[in-house]
Design a protein around this motif. Structure first.
Motif, PDB file in Angstrom:
ATOM      1  N   ASN A 124       0.836  -1.207   0.000  1.00 34.30           N
ATOM      2  CA  ASN A 124       0.000   0.000   0.000  1.00 34.30           C
ATOM      3  C   ASN A 124       0.868   1.254   0.000  1.00 34.30           C
ATOM      4  N   ILE A 125       2.210   1.042   0.076  1.00 34.94           N
ATOM      5  CA  ILE A 125       3.112   2.194  -0.067  1.00 34.94           C
ATOM      6  C   ILE A 125       3.734   2.068  -1.442  1.00 34.94           C
ATOM      7  N   SER A 126       3.178   2.789  -2.403  1.00 39.01           N
ATOM      8  CA  SER A 126       3.595   2.535  -3.785  1.00 39.01           C
ATOM      9  C   SER A 126       4.565   3.578  -4.317  1.00 39.01           C
ATOM     10  N   SER A 127       4.469   4.810  -3.858  1.00 37.18           N
ATOM     11  CA  SER A 127       5.342   5.823  -4.456  1.00 37.18           C
ATOM     12  C   SER A 127       6.669   5.904  -3.710  1.00 37.18           C
ATOM     13  N   ALA A 128       7.706   6.334  -4.451  1.00 37.88           N
ATOM     14  CA  ALA A 128       9.050   6.415  -3.863  1.00 37.88           C
ATOM     15  C   ALA A 128       9.077   7.428  -2.725  1.00 37.88           C
ATOM     16  N   GLU A 129       8.279   8.500  -2.848  1.00 33.27           N
ATOM     17  CA  GLU A 129       8.265   9.549  -1.805  1.00 33.27           C
ATOM     18  C   GLU A 129       7.705   8.972  -0.505  1.00 33.27           C
ATOM     19  N   GLU A 130       6.581   8.249  -0.650  1.00 29.92           N
ATOM     20  CA  GLU A 130       5.959   7.661   0.541  1.00 29.92           C
ATOM     21  C   GLU A 130       6.911   6.676   1.211  1.00 29.92           C
ATOM     22  N   ARG A 131       7.600   5.913   0.360  1.00 30.92           N
ATOM     23  CA  ARG A 131       8.515   4.900   0.893  1.00 30.92           C
ATOM     24  C   ARG A 131       9.682   5.570   1.635  1.00 30.92           C
ATOM     25  N   ASP A 132      10.217   6.632   1.019  1.00 26.73           N
ATOM     26  CA  ASP A 132      11.318   7.351   1.667  1.00 26.73           C
ATOM     27  C   ASP A 132      10.882   7.914   3.010  1.00 26.73           C
ATOM     28  N   GLU A 133       9.658   8.431   3.028  1.00 26.66           N
ATOM     29  CA  GLU A 133       9.157   9.024   4.272  1.00 26.66           C
ATOM     30  C   GLU A 133       9.025   7.931   5.339  1.00 26.66           C
ATOM     31  N   TYR A 134       8.525   6.787   4.887  1.00 23.08           N
ATOM     32  CA  TYR A 134       8.348   5.665   5.818  1.00 23.08           C
ATOM     33  C   TYR A 134       9.696   5.195   6.366  1.00 23.08           C
ATOM     34  N   VAL A 135      10.679   5.102   5.442  1.00 29.20           N
ATOM     35  CA  VAL A 135      12.019   4.674   5.862  1.00 29.20           C
ATOM     36  C   VAL A 135      12.594   5.681   6.853  1.00 29.20           C
ATOM     37  N   ASN A 136      12.450   6.961   6.533  1.00 26.86           N
ATOM     38  CA  ASN A 136      13.000   8.001   7.424  1.00 26.86           C
ATOM     39  C   ASN A 136      12.356   7.923   8.806  1.00 26.86           C
ATOM     40  N   ASN A 137      11.046   7.677   8.821  1.00 28.63           N
ATOM     41  CA  ASN A 137      10.364   7.542  10.122  1.00 28.63           C
ATOM     42  C   ASN A 137      10.946   6.389  10.931  1.00 28.63           C
ATOM     43  N   LEU A 138      11.148   5.271  10.216  1.00 26.26           N
ATOM     44  CA  LEU A 138      11.693   4.089  10.910  1.00 26.26           C
ATOM     45  C   LEU A 138      13.111   4.351  11.410  1.00 26.26           C
ATOM     46  N   LEU A 139      13.914   5.003  10.562  1.00 26.46           N
ATOM     47  CA  LEU A 139      15.299   5.289  10.949  1.00 26.46           C
ATOM     48  C   LEU A 139      15.320   6.186  12.180  1.00 26.46           C
ATOM     49  N   PHE A 140      14.428   7.145  12.173  1.00 26.33           N
ATOM     50  CA  PHE A 140      14.362   8.077  13.297  1.00 26.33           C
ATOM     51  C   PHE A 140      13.921   7.342  14.566  1.00 26.33           C
ATOM     52  N   LYS A 141      12.879   6.539  14.404  1.00 24.52           N
ATOM     53  CA  LYS A 141      12.299   5.840  15.548  1.00 24.52           C
ATOM     54  C   LYS A 141      13.290   4.883  16.207  1.00 24.52           C
ATOM     55  N   THR A 142      14.144   4.275  15.381  1.00 24.22           N
ATOM     56  CA  THR A 142      15.062   3.278  15.929  1.00 24.22           C
ATOM     57  C   THR A 142      16.484   3.837  16.095  1.00 24.22           C
ATOM     58  N   GLY A 143      16.621   5.131  15.931  1.00 20.64           N
ATOM     59  CA  GLY A 143      17.925   5.769  16.176  1.00 20.64           C
ATOM     60  C   GLY A 143      18.989   5.349  15.185  1.00 20.64           C
ATOM     61  N   LEU A 144      18.608   5.152  13.913  1.00 19.07           N
ATOM     62  CA  LEU A 144      19.583   4.693  12.911  1.00 19.07           C
ATOM     63  C   LEU A 144      19.906   5.764  11.873  1.00 19.07           C
ATOM     64  N   VAL A 145      19.488   6.985  12.140  1.00 20.69           N
ATOM     65  CA  VAL A 145      19.669   8.041  11.133  1.00 20.69           C
ATOM     66  C   VAL A 145      21.147   8.216  10.789  1.00 20.69           C
ATOM     67  N   SER A 146      22.005   8.183  11.808  1.00 16.20           N
ATOM     68  CA  SER A 146      23.420   8.480  11.564  1.00 16.20           C
ATOM     69  C   SER A 146      24.118   7.400  10.730  1.00 16.20           C
ATOM     70  N   CYS A 147      23.582   6.193  10.721  1.00 19.95           N
ATOM     71  CA  CYS A 147      24.254   5.127   9.945  1.00 19.95           C
ATOM     72  C   CYS A 147      23.377   4.675   8.772  1.00 19.95           C
ATOM     73  N   ALA A 148      22.431   5.524   8.370  1.00 19.06           N
ATOM     74  CA  ALA A 148      21.458   5.112   7.341  1.00 19.06           C
ATOM     75  C   ALA A 148      22.128   4.689   6.041  1.00 19.06           C
ATOM     76  N   ASP A 149      23.241   5.351   5.685  1.00 13.61           N
ATOM     77  CA  ASP A 149      23.863   5.042   4.397  1.00 13.61           C
ATOM     78  C   ASP A 149      25.147   4.217   4.536  1.00 13.61           C
ATOM     79  N   THR A 150      25.281   3.575   5.699  1.00 18.87           N
ATOM     80  CA  THR A 150      26.429   2.679   5.913  1.00 18.87           C
ATOM     81  C   THR A 150      26.021   1.254   5.554  1.00 18.87           C
TER      82      THR A 150
END
Ligand SMILES: Nc1ncnc2c1ncn2[C@@H]1O[C@H](COP(=O)(O)OP(=O)(O)OP(=O)(O)O)[C@@H](O)[C@H]1O
Length: 725
Positions: free
Chosen positions: A183-209
């Motif tokens: 139900n998350i079909s667009s790249a923007e929605e997916r990016d937003e969802y990923v960012n939320n998850l990264l933020f929630k789990t404290g993984l923002v700083s290593c997101a691109d590692t």
């Protein structure tokens, strides 16, 4: 217009294709590859190529990870026994366990090693591995209804964190979303969802590692654990199970992981984790605890000071400035330092178990669930439970192909080692068989070299596959048990993505060895040589997949794979002539990938060769040499067809084994709740009742007329001495 190296795409296509038909074919192929390997983008297939049951985003499920359906889990009289047929004995792993886990609260299952924490967690999650020796009974309810695997969404964070090592944290999450949440079909929605998850789990700083592995360092252990959590949080599970989430982490990382779990509980998830002996700051994050010793309950209820107050009634006081978790762990552990201490600690724990079993009917929970909560959550379950579904076959294939390609192509350390090994072995064999001439002795040399080339190619491909596939299988099993994708797209995408890299190494080997040994020096023969070793390499990899799918661990696969290959080497056409093979073994050469490769290489090399000869009995032509090996009537085409049949056989066997060896879970035999004891309904509890019921009448108090067994031992002083220091 996309430009490659100064040329426009249509120029390249024109150059490659030549004719109109060729241009069309090349254009289709190019557009297919560009779409497959481009960054996350829209699905390859038309919009209607998705499962019918994929829900349409109705606006109620925005790409936020925040909405959670509250679920209360209640378990009653859970018993798990393990029978031993040889000794005819039965061992209870869990004994009459009852309890409750509630939304918005973090429940920790604590106890000494082997006390049954993981077993209980698995039972609650419905993930206890099935075994004919196990018997599991009891009552498990979710929001007041008997358990069913599809009744609610749950996440299970296992002790071992397994990921594709070459993907970054962001890519791992993004691909998992594409595979699981349609139900998350667009790249923007997916990016937003990923960012939320990264933020929630404290993984923002290593997101691109890169996640990394033993060969190349990636994210830390604590970050891996939080990535596991993030992957499990994708579909907003109601319940999160975490098996020893702090094991192997340093104190700082452990605390960060537990803080993440606590935040998730505050967001409305029901969080249950097993934990061995947390430090004080971690203990303070727990809302409820279940204390287990040898599969029995010692305490279940609110955490904090409540258990300390409870145990102090039996004379077990937690000294000031002592970590309550350490105090509790020492209190319920068996001390094996001497026979006396075993006896006294056993007696103490038995007494505590018995006391709690008498009191268990009045377990108190701090936040009574209300009927209103339940009816609201049931409504929400019916609306949202369909959000996580599998995409269509092609969509799964496209996503998995991209992941497999990233993993295979970015694994520079493995690829470097493999290419160095291919070149090194070619140089060694090339030096040994340096520039072979046309003498009679060169006939044996040629056969020896071709046999060695066949063995080396097969072994290199086999060992690489058995070394990595069992671990990858564990990841795939986990993902498939979550319903992310089917086996077909996974296996096809893996084979396709790995084929170009898999082919590169035999080609390197051939390119170095062929001129060094001065094998039949025509370009056509060289091409055929490379084709034969490449086909053999694929067949050996396919055999490695079967071995990896058959056995549980990499170590076992490493033992089985080469042993099986040795049989095929013996019947590889050089050591035993097919005509002299004993009748019961005669089928083995026909399924030996070494034999078909050797036969193909020999035909390619010897046909048309003339040898120097002095005597009439000398071999004069390559055809005569082939006759000696009984390969005279065969062609390269026959050997390649046979190799393809073997390849197909191993692929099909791998598919069947993976399908058959899917994880199976023990069924809970439902037993009605035990009504022999007065049972307080949790909904009826209120804070006043909590205070009244807290004093369980059956529990003997220290200093009362009939003391418990444990206070008789006067363990308080000694215990404080042991536990408080
Ligand atoms: N399928 C099984 N077959 C045999 N024994 C089992 C099985 N499952 C659990 N056990 C046994 O049950 C006991 C409890 O195991 P469990 O893994 O639940 O303990 P634990 O408290 O989580 O221990 P640890 O903290 O060391 O992980 C152990 O003695 C284990 O050997």
């Amino acid at each position: 217009m996309v430009v490659f190296g100064g040329k426009k795409v249509h120029q390249i296509v024109t150059g490659l294709g030549g004719s109109g038909l060729g241009q069309l074919a090349v254009a289709v192929a190019v557009s297919f590859l560009v779409r497959i390997f481009s960054a996350p983008g829209p699905a390859l297939l038309p919009e209607n190529d998705v499962d019918d049951d994929v829900p349409i985003n109705d606006g109620e499920t925005p790409p936020s990870t925040g909405k959670v359906t509250p679920v209360t889990i209640r378990w009653n009289n859970i018993n798990c026994s393990l029978s031993d047929k040889s000794s005819k004995s039965v061992r209870f792993l869990l004994k009459n366990l009852s309890g409750e886990a509630k939304p918005g609260r973090l429940l920790a299952i604590m106890g000494p090693s082997g006390s049954g924490k993981t077993t209980l967690l698995n039972v609650l999650a419905g993930q206890l591995s099935a075994s004919p020796r196990l018997h599991l009974s009891g009552l498990l309810e979710f929001n007041g209804k008997p358990s069913s695997r599809n009744a609610y969404k749950f996440a299970y964070v296992r002790q071992e964190d397994l990921f594709f090592s070459q993907l970054t944290v962001r890519e791992t999450l993004s691909l998992a979303i594409e595979l699981q949440l349609h139900n998350i079909s667009s790249a923007e929605e997916r990016d937003e969802y990923v960012n939320n998850l990264l933020f929630k789990t404290g993984l923002v700083s290593c997101a691109d590692t890169n996640v990394g592995d033993a060969k190349v360092r990636g994210i830390s252990g604590g970050e891996k654990k939080r990535l596991s959590l993030a992957c499990e949080l994708l579909a907003s599970p109601s319940v999160i199970f975490a098996d020893e989430p702090t094991t192997g982490l340093d104190a700082f990382q452990a605390e960060k992981v537990m803080e993440t779990l606590r935040q998730l509980a505050l967001d409305g998830h029901t969080v249950i984790c097993s934990i061995h002996q947390p430090r004080g700051s971690v203990y303070s994050k727990f809302d409820d605890i279940v204390l287990l010793t040898d599969g029995s309950l010692v305490y279940a209820g609110p955490a904090g000071d409540e258990p300390l107050t409870y145990f102090s009634k039996f004379g077990y006081h937690c000294p000031d400035h002592v970590n309550p978790a350490e105090f509790l762990a020492d209190l319920i552990s068996i001390d094996y330092s001497s026979s006396d201490s075993v006896y006294s600690s056993q007696k103490r724990t038995n007494g505590l178990v018995e006391s709690f079993s008498l009191r268990q009917s009045t377990i108190i929970y701090a936040t009574p669930i209300t009927l209103d909560d339940l009816s609201k959550s049931r409504k929400r379950i019916s609306k949202r439970s369909v959000a996580k579904t599998k995409g269509g076959w092609w969509k799964q294939f496209r996503l998995l192909l991209r992941r497999a390609w990233m993993q295979a192509s970015r694994d520079a350390p493995t690829n470097k080692v493999r290419s160095r090994m291919s070149i090194a072995s070619a140089v060694i064999f090339g030096s040994v068989f340096w520039r072979m001439g046309k003498s009679q002795t060169s006939i044996q040399d040629r056969m020896g070299l071709l046999q060695v080339a066949a063995i080396n190619t097969a072994m290199a491909a086999l060992t690489k596959t058995v070394g990595v596939f069992p671990k990858e299988r564990s990841i795939v099993d986990r993902e498939r048990s979550k319903g992310s994708y089917s086996l077909g797209p996974y296996l096809f995408s893996k084979l396709l993505a790995e084929a170009p890299i898999g082919a590169a190494f035999p080609l390197m080997f051939g390119a170095v060895l062929y001129p060094m040994a001065r094998l039949h020096p025509t370009l056509m023969r060289f091409g055929k040589f490379c084709g034969i070793v490449t086909a053999e390499s694929f067949a050996a990899s396919a055999m490695g997949l079967t071995v990896g799918a058959m056995v549980p661990t990499t170590e076992a696969a490493m033992a089985v794979g080469p042993s099986l290959m040795t049989v095929f080497i013996v019947f590889g056409g050089y050591y035993v002539n097919p005509e002299n093979t004993p009748i019961i073994f005669r089928w083995i050469p026909s399924v030996s990938l070494i034999r078909w490769a050797f036969q193909g290489l020999c035909i390619n090399e010897f046909r048309g060769l003339q040898f120097d000869h002095q005597h009439s009995f000398d071999i004069q032509t390559g055809e005569q040499a082939l006759e000696r090996l009984s390969f005279g009537k065969s062609t390269i085409r026959d050997t390649l067809l046979a190799q393809n049949r073997i390849l197909l056989f191993w692929y099909c066997t791998t598919y069947l084994l993976l399908e058959k060896n899917k994880p199976k879970y023990q069924q809970l035999e439902t037993t009605p709740p035990d009504h022999s004891k007065p049972h307080l309904k949790l909904e009826e509890l209120n804070p006043e009742q909590v205070d009244q019921t807290h004093e369980a009448p059956e529990v003997s108090q220290v200093g009362s007329d009939e003391p418990l067994e444990s206070p008789e031992l006067d363990p308080v002083g000694s215990f404080i001495l042991e536990g408080a220091q």
